[in-house]
Design an enzyme around this catalytic site. Sequence first.
Site, short mmCIF file in Angstrom:
data_model
loop_
_atom_site.label_atom_id
_atom_site.label_comp_id
_atom_site.label_asym_id
_atom_site.label_seq_id
_atom_site.Cartn_x
_atom_site.Cartn_y
_atom_site.Cartn_z
N SER A 249 0.85 -1.18 0.00
CA SER A 249 0.00 0.00 0.00
C SER A 249 0.89 1.23 0.00
O SER A 249 2.11 1.13 0.03
CB SER A 249 -0.90 0.01 1.23
OG SER A 249 -0.12 0.30 2.38
N LYS A 250 0.24 2.39 0.02
CA LYS A 250 0.99 3.65 -0.02
C LYS A 250 2.04 3.74 1.09
O LYS A 250 3.06 4.38 0.92
CB LYS A 250 0.02 4.83 0.11
CG LYS A 250 -0.84 5.00 -1.12
CD LYS A 250 -0.95 6.47 -1.52
CE LYS A 250 -1.63 6.65 -2.86
NZ LYS A 250 -3.08 6.30 -2.81
N ARG A 251 1.76 3.09 2.22
CA ARG A 251 2.71 3.12 3.33
C ARG A 251 4.09 2.60 2.92
O ARG A 251 5.10 2.94 3.50
CB ARG A 251 2.22 2.25 4.48
CG ARG A 251 1.15 2.88 5.34
CD ARG A 251 0.79 1.95 6.49
NE ARG A 251 0.33 0.65 6.02
CZ ARG A 251 0.98 -0.48 6.19
NH1 ARG A 251 2.12 -0.51 6.83
NH2 ARG A 251 0.48 -1.61 5.72
N GLY A 253 5.51 3.19 0.11
CA GLY A 253 6.11 4.03 -0.92
C GLY A 253 5.26 4.02 -2.17
O GLY A 253 4.08 3.72 -2.12
#
Length: 465
Positions: A249-251, A253
């Site tokens: 996920s965006k976490r 990167g």
Amino acid sequence: MTRVRFAPSPTGHLHVGGARTAIFNWLFAKHHGGTFIIRVEDTDQARSTAESETMVLDDLRWLGLLWDEGPDIGGPHTPYRQSERVNRYAAVARELLDRGVVYRCYCTEEELEAKRKEAEVAGRPPHYDLKCWINRRTDKGNAEQTPHAMRFHVPDDGDVTIDDLIRGEVTWKRESLGDFILIRSDGHPTYNFSVVVDDHDMEISHVIRAEEHLTNTHRQVLIYRAMEWAVPLFAHVSLILGQDRTKLSKRHGATSVTAYAEAGFLPDAMFNYLTMLGWSAPDGRDVFDRQYAIENFTLDRVNSAPAVFDPQKFEWLNSQYIHAMSAAVLRPLVVHSIGIDTPWLEEAIDVVKTSVHLLPQFLEVLRFVTEYSTPEIDRAFASAVAADLREHGAPHDADAVKAMNERLKKATGLKGKELFMPLRLAMTGMDHGPELVRAIPLLARASESDPGVLSPLARVEQCIR
Ligand code: GLU
């Protein structure tokens, strides 16, 4: 006939997981000489946008995944956009109504919510309580005018087993499912319904998609059965995880294809890397081109365990592509990435490319050409270099550099590192960089074609001043 589809929901950018699913479908089609179809699943009106569709299609093109049928190019089963197929879904729902497996459901969202809560409190599964199924025979008169959904009745023989081409046999019990909606009261189809109608109409032979849709397959197979349609083969591809083993996920990167393109990854490298997330080459190689992947791609080599996205490995792979590409091919990509276009660029790319992993890094490694900050070096040494350059001219090839080094050895009494380090500093202003036998001829030629580049002599003269 092998016909596969990638069915993006246009609600943002194309993400790494979707891109990998698209690649697997594309490879499967190419391997079997089949057809690769794009179908846009835009029935979620609140979240779907035309801009997103354009971005997703652009990203697929950037990855080199061209399709044989799709919303922009049409094909034998036009339209390829679900929002343009609502009449078809309504017609199939009506047919299922006539077959007695679908019924009109007048329950409101509030009612359903209350029933779900009740079931939860009583410890029952949150299945629909069948009120409208039980009342369906008295459903006449103004039935069509009253707002209603179209609900599918799960039959008594509603157990389903599929032989997933990646995961093997998967079975669902009838009891695990309540009656479910095919058409919402606003006239929009649910995902599970539109996907079946489209996969049937578009003659999809293999449904290759993300694991998250495995649970939907139970409902979908029941719809195929109710319509007496052939059920396609399914292959559910495992999740992609971040290095902490949670869903990517965006976490973790960047996750969109666009972000990687902007960061300087090459389409071939991304294609190669994403293919390896779940698939492995029969001979274990990590670096392969599309032709190799097409020839060797089979679903039995796709791992049913999740794949872990490793940014370092991806970057390493990208560097392998950059190193293997000719400077002439890299040139336009570098120009695009760093915004510098000069006559000496191609030679410079050839000199420095093995130290680059990502396209924007060319800016940094070419700084020794475009900029010169005068280093602290011994003035006597600098004078010796300047004298040699004045007498012999700047060296234009490796042999001339070697000859200069020999003369400097004699003139200064220095050798090895003692000689090369100050020489490197004098020429490039830096204590690291490409080998001097290539860097010095590059600087000589670049300064002749570009007044913005200081010549070797001008550089060393600055060290004396
Ligand atoms: N539109 C779905 C998604 O983006 C794909 C559904 C499918 O492949 O069946 O997840």
